[in-house]
Design a protein around this motif. Structure first.
Motif, PDB file in Angstrom:
ATOM      1  N   ASP A  24       0.749  -1.122   0.027  1.00 13.34           N
ATOM      2  CA  ASP A  24       0.058   0.085   0.088  1.00 13.34           C
ATOM      3  C   ASP A  24       0.716   1.281  -0.030  1.00 13.34           C
ATOM      4  O   ASP A  24       1.926   1.370   0.645  1.00 13.34           O
ATOM      5  CB  ASP A  24      -0.779   0.009   1.332  1.00 13.34           C
ATOM      6  CG  ASP A  24      -1.721   1.156   1.684  1.00 13.34           C
ATOM      7  OD1 ASP A  24      -2.526   1.436   0.704  1.00 13.34           O
ATOM      8  OD2 ASP A  24      -1.176   2.052   2.347  1.00 13.34           O
ATOM      9  N   GLU A  72       1.655   2.953   3.451  1.00 10.78           N
ATOM     10  CA  GLU A  72       2.497   1.810   4.352  1.00 10.78           C
ATOM     11  C   GLU A  72       3.838   2.187   3.753  1.00 10.78           C
ATOM     12  O   GLU A  72       4.831   2.120   4.420  1.00 10.78           O
ATOM     13  CB  GLU A  72       2.079   0.531   4.235  1.00 10.78           C
ATOM     14  CG  GLU A  72       0.735   0.278   5.172  1.00 10.78           C
ATOM     15  CD  GLU A  72       0.987   0.654   6.654  1.00 10.78           C
ATOM     16  OE1 GLU A  72       1.927   0.194   7.287  1.00 10.78           O
ATOM     17  OE2 GLU A  72       0.336   1.319   7.481  1.00 10.78           O
ATOM     18  N   GLU A 118      -6.129   6.045  -6.538  1.00 15.53           N
ATOM     19  CA  GLU A 118      -6.072   4.901  -5.926  1.00 15.53           C
ATOM     20  C   GLU A 118      -5.960   5.008  -4.420  1.00 15.53           C
ATOM     21  O   GLU A 118      -6.450   4.133  -3.552  1.00 15.53           O
ATOM     22  CB  GLU A 118      -5.148   3.998  -6.592  1.00 15.53           C
ATOM     23  CG  GLU A 118      -5.293   2.657  -5.922  1.00 15.53           C
ATOM     24  CD  GLU A 118      -3.837   1.753  -6.307  1.00 15.53           C
ATOM     25  OE1 GLU A 118      -3.168   0.850  -5.541  1.00 15.53           O
ATOM     26  OE2 GLU A 118      -3.429   1.977  -7.697  1.00 15.53           O
ATOM     27  N   ASP A 119      -5.265   5.763  -4.144  1.00 12.64           N
ATOM     28  CA  ASP A 119      -4.930   6.213  -2.479  1.00 12.64           C
ATOM     29  C   ASP A 119      -5.683   7.184  -1.763  1.00 12.64           C
ATOM     30  O   ASP A 119      -5.529   7.343  -0.681  1.00 12.64           O
ATOM     31  CB  ASP A 119      -3.462   6.285  -2.395  1.00 12.64           C
ATOM     32  CG  ASP A 119      -2.886   7.758  -3.101  1.00 12.64           C
ATOM     33  OD1 ASP A 119      -3.488   7.951  -4.172  1.00 12.64           O
ATOM     34  OD2 ASP A 119      -1.687   8.092  -2.619  1.00 12.64           O
TER      35      ASP A 119
END
Length: 196
Positions: free
Chosen positions: A44, A47, A124-125
């Motif tokens: 991710d 992360e 996406e994030d």
């Protein structure tokens, strides 16, 4: 010269970057380096950003993009760096390229405005819920982004303005920076504020 643009997610850094590119300034996006590393490791993005700093120090992402920055500086003499997240990254660039060669531009918008923008953007994030948004903000603040924002030479407020108005604010700031030495401006960049 490095123009480092900083701001919380959804504040408007991407629009500043678009205007910089329109003005012919190359851009190095620190988040792209993190995304590439996350993809390589199958992690991710959030992360990965945390892990890089844990493994390699708080200036890890600055070191990851250093070659890109150097290449663009040699080519154009100026580069916008999008995505500084902490004072260590800022200091890394200042140490490497010179204190007076680094100008920090902060973009500010309220949390509610930023949340709505991120929901529309849909990268996406980007967070889907208010809770995810708050967690992301906490992560960013934990990196030290607030400290970098507080050290900005220029603050652009991106609140209750149309996109064309905001883009014009960005263009004014970029052109003022490119006109020359910050001392040439009345009061230097510390007092350069774009009207709301």
């Amino acid at each position: 010269m490095l123009i480092c643009v900083v701001g919380m997610p959804g504040a408007g850094k991407g629009e500043f970057v678009k205007v910089a590119r329109e003005e012919g300034i190359p851009v190095v996006v620190m988040g792209d380096a993190v995304r590439r590393e996350a993809e390589r490791r199958g992690m991710d993005v959030g992360e990965m950003a945390k892990r890089l700093r844990e493994e390699r120090g708080m200036d890890a992402v600055a070191r990851l993009v250093e070659e890109d920055v150097e290449r663009e500086l040699r080519r154009a003499g100026v580069v916008v760096i999008d995505g500084i997240r902490n004072p260590e990254e800022l200091e890394y660039f200042r140490d490497r390229f010179g204190e007076r060669s680094v100008i920090v531009v902060a973009i500010h918008a309220s949390p509610q405005t930023r949340f709505e923008r991120l929901r529309i953007r849909g990268r996406e994030d980007d967070p889907d819920t208010k809770r995810e948004f708050e967690e992301r903000d906490e992560r960013e603040l934990g990196f030290g982004i607030g400290d970098v924002i507080s050290r900005a030479d220029v603050m652009i407020v991106n609140e209750r303005v149309s996109l064309p108005e905001f883009r014009e604010k960005c263009r004014m700031v970029i052109r003022a920076i490119l006109r020359g030495d910050p001392d040439d401006l009345p009061g230097g960049f510390d007092h350069l504020r774009v009207p709301d």
